[in-house]
Design an enzyme around this catalytic site. Structure first.
Site, PDB file in Angstrom:
ATOM      1  N   LYS A  42       0.839  -1.207   0.000  1.00  0.00           N
ATOM      2  CA  LYS A  42       0.000   0.000   0.000  1.00  0.00           C
ATOM      3  C   LYS A  42       0.870   1.252   0.000  1.00  0.00           C
ATOM      4  O   LYS A  42       2.057   1.193   0.359  1.00  0.00           O
ATOM      5  CB  LYS A  42      -0.908  -0.017   1.236  1.00  0.00           C
ATOM      6  CG  LYS A  42      -0.155   0.027   2.564  1.00  0.00           C
ATOM      7  CD  LYS A  42      -1.075  -0.265   3.743  1.00  0.00           C
ATOM      8  CE  LYS A  42      -0.321  -0.219   5.062  1.00  0.00           C
ATOM      9  NZ  LYS A  42      -1.155  -0.689   6.188  1.00  0.00           N
ATOM     10  N   TYR A 274      14.981  30.247   7.500  1.00  0.00           N
ATOM     11  CA  TYR A 274      13.840  31.055   7.943  1.00  0.00           C
ATOM     12  C   TYR A 274      13.726  31.123   9.455  1.00  0.00           C
ATOM     13  O   TYR A 274      13.850  30.094  10.143  1.00  0.00           O
ATOM     14  CB  TYR A 274      12.536  30.467   7.392  1.00  0.00           C
ATOM     15  CG  TYR A 274      12.409  30.523   5.893  1.00  0.00           C
ATOM     16  CD1 TYR A 274      12.661  31.712   5.189  1.00  0.00           C
ATOM     17  CD2 TYR A 274      12.027  29.406   5.170  1.00  0.00           C
ATOM     18  CE1 TYR A 274      12.527  31.754   3.801  1.00  0.00           C
ATOM     19  CE2 TYR A 274      11.889  29.447   3.787  1.00  0.00           C
ATOM     20  CZ  TYR A 274      12.143  30.627   3.112  1.00  0.00           C
ATOM     21  OH  TYR A 274      12.008  30.672   1.760  1.00  0.00           O
TER      22      TYR A 274
HETATM   23  C1  LIG Z   1      -0.496  -1.792   6.844  1.00  0.00           C
HETATM   24  C2  LIG Z   1      -1.140  -3.047   7.178  1.00  0.00           C
HETATM   25  C3  LIG Z   1      -0.374  -4.219   7.361  1.00  0.00           C
HETATM   26  C4  LIG Z   1       1.131  -4.233   7.404  1.00  0.00           C
HETATM   27  O1  LIG Z   1       1.542  -3.696   8.636  1.00  0.00           O
HETATM   28  P1  LIG Z   1       3.088  -3.578   9.020  1.00  0.00           P
HETATM   29  O2  LIG Z   1       3.080  -3.151  10.431  1.00  0.00           O
HETATM   30  O3  LIG Z   1       3.664  -2.558   8.110  1.00  0.00           O
HETATM   31  O4  LIG Z   1       3.667  -4.912   8.797  1.00  0.00           O
HETATM   32  C5  LIG Z   1      -1.050  -5.414   7.546  1.00  0.00           C
HETATM   33  N1  LIG Z   1      -2.403  -5.442   7.572  1.00  0.00           N
HETATM   34  C6  LIG Z   1      -3.155  -4.327   7.437  1.00  0.00           C
HETATM   35  C7  LIG Z   1      -4.627  -4.421   7.499  1.00  0.00           C
HETATM   36  C8  LIG Z   1      -2.553  -3.098   7.243  1.00  0.00           C
HETATM   37  O5  LIG Z   1      -3.304  -1.999   7.125  1.00  0.00           O
END
Ligand SMILES: *Cc1c(COP(=O)(O)O)cnc(C)c1O
Length: 387
Positions: A42, A274
């Site tokens: 993702k 800044y």
């Molecule tokens: C992001 C996510 C994962 C992976 O989690 P990590 O901690 O990065 O291994 C697994 N399952 C779901 C539903 C997620 O949203």
């Protein structure tokens, strides 16, 4: 995607080591030998580039890919990925029919979603593959135990009419990155109850899955049929409490560097960037790093972020601006064009994403994921589709 030598030097680049990613996937499979592995890709593979990372994960034996949004899943299919893909973050009116047509497994956390899936399956004339998600205590997505029997019964009825096949029953941990947290055992108990009632309802899911990275690495009883690691695929540890990447045979995949855009001598008492939140303590050398918050460098790194320049760790001097920030070389010299390394695996003296997370008050996940599209990804170790 960049594989050929660049025609001119890049201002900055995120080098993505696909050999490291493949080795991480193999290491994770060895940590969960009885389960299949879903590589979570993702959010552009946590900033590493969804398609090259998905391909590399498949080459290393990932039977599944996981995405949050349906658009991310559809993009993997459009790029030619032929394996199993699950996507789980849906909103009413989402592209269910497209996903079902593209042979993507979808997720339902509530009746509204299951009803939209059934309607879409009828229009496409295909059986939708559905994972029912239980809220076993995370309190985010997922179906509450009180509503679970109704969701199971509706899914079973849809199976009977051929619109749906329940391929998965799943859930997600709240505190797996804090080994020993009491919610972990409570969630496992709740998940086993959710599985038992699914069985009583007549459902026979192909895969039961619950484990994110920390559970994959530290909690064998949570592996079930499939593990869903994300951040560890990219070689980061889910939390310092769980350990450091090397403890698990993991290696960070992203190395972020930039070429110095300017180096100059300045007098003591000179304000920097800044707001003049930093003033040179004496005559010194300032180096300009040509990345800023538009590139995903947290503005919270002002005065704290570590950078390897001219052989030493330096600290962001003054504020991170949109496109650039400054480091004080303390009188050392570097040449314009010399490489500044913000983070990498850490074995060449450079800081790691975890060091940045610590400096900024966040987690390594956010450091790598927020590196923006303005930073070109340069892939190392890219291979054809066959291993
Ligand atoms: C992001 C996510 C994962 C992976 O989690 P990590 O901690 O990065 O291994 C697994 N399952 C779901 C539903 C997620 O949203």
């Amino acid at each position: 995607m960049t594989t050929a030598p660049e025609p001119k030097p890049l201002r900055a680049r995120a080098e993505i080591n696909l050999d490291a990613l493949r080795a991480n996937v193999r290491a994770l499979r060895a940590h969960a030998p009885s389960a299949e592995l879903m590589a979570v890709v993702k959010s552009n593979a946590y900033g590493h580039g969804a398609l090259p990372c998905a391909r590399a994960a498949r080459q290393a034996g990932a039977g599944w890919l996981g995405t949050a949004t349906p658009e991310e899943a559809l993009a993997l299919r459009a790029a030619g990925d032929r394996g199993r893909i699950l996507c789980w973050l849906w909103t009413p009116g989402g592209p269910w029919a497209q996903a079902i047509d593209a042979d993507i497994d979808v997720s339902a956390s509530a009746l509204w979603a299951l009803n939209e899936i059934i309607a879409a399956a009828r229009t496409t004339g295909r059986t939708a593959r559905v994972h029912l998600k239980a809220d076993t205590g995370l309190g985010r997505n997922g179906c509450q135990p009180a509503d679970w029997p109704e969701l199971l019964a509706a899914a079973r009825a849809a199976e009977a009419e051929g619109t749906v096949k329940v391929t998965g029953i799943w859930s997600h941990f709240a505190c797996a990155d804090e080994p020993g947290h009491p919610s972990i055992a409570a969630q496992l108990t709740c998940y086993r109850e959710a599985l038992a009632s699914a069985e009583r309802a007549g459902l026979k899911p192909e895969v039961r899955h619950m484990a994110n990275s920390p559970a994959t690495l530290t909690l064998p009883e949570a592996h079930f049929d499939l593990v869903r690691p994300g951040v560890s695929v990219y070689g980061l540890s889910p939390s310092p409490e769980v350990g450091v990447p090397e403890d698990f045979g993991l290696r960070p995949v992203m190395r972020l560097s930039a070429d110095l855009a300017n180096v100059k001598r300045v007098s003591g008492g000179h304000g920097v960037s800044y707001g003049h939140t930093y003033t040179t303590p004496g005559e010194t050398t300032l180096a300009l790093i040509p990345v800023g918050y538009a590139d995903g460098i947290p503005r919270h790194a002002s005065g704290t972020g570590p950078v390897l320049v001219a052989g030493k760790w330096r600290t962001v001097a003054g504020r991170v601006a949109m496109d650039q920030f400054v480091v004080d070389l303390g009188g050392d010299w570097a040449e314009p064009g010399d490489e500044a390394v913000l983070f990498g695996p850490g074995d060449q003296g450079e800081p790691t994403a975890e060091d940045w997370a610590h400096a900024v008050g966040t987690i390594g996940y956010e450091i790598v994921t927020r590196i923006s599209h303005r930073v070109p990804r340069v892939y190392v170790g890219e291979r054809g589709s066959k291993e």
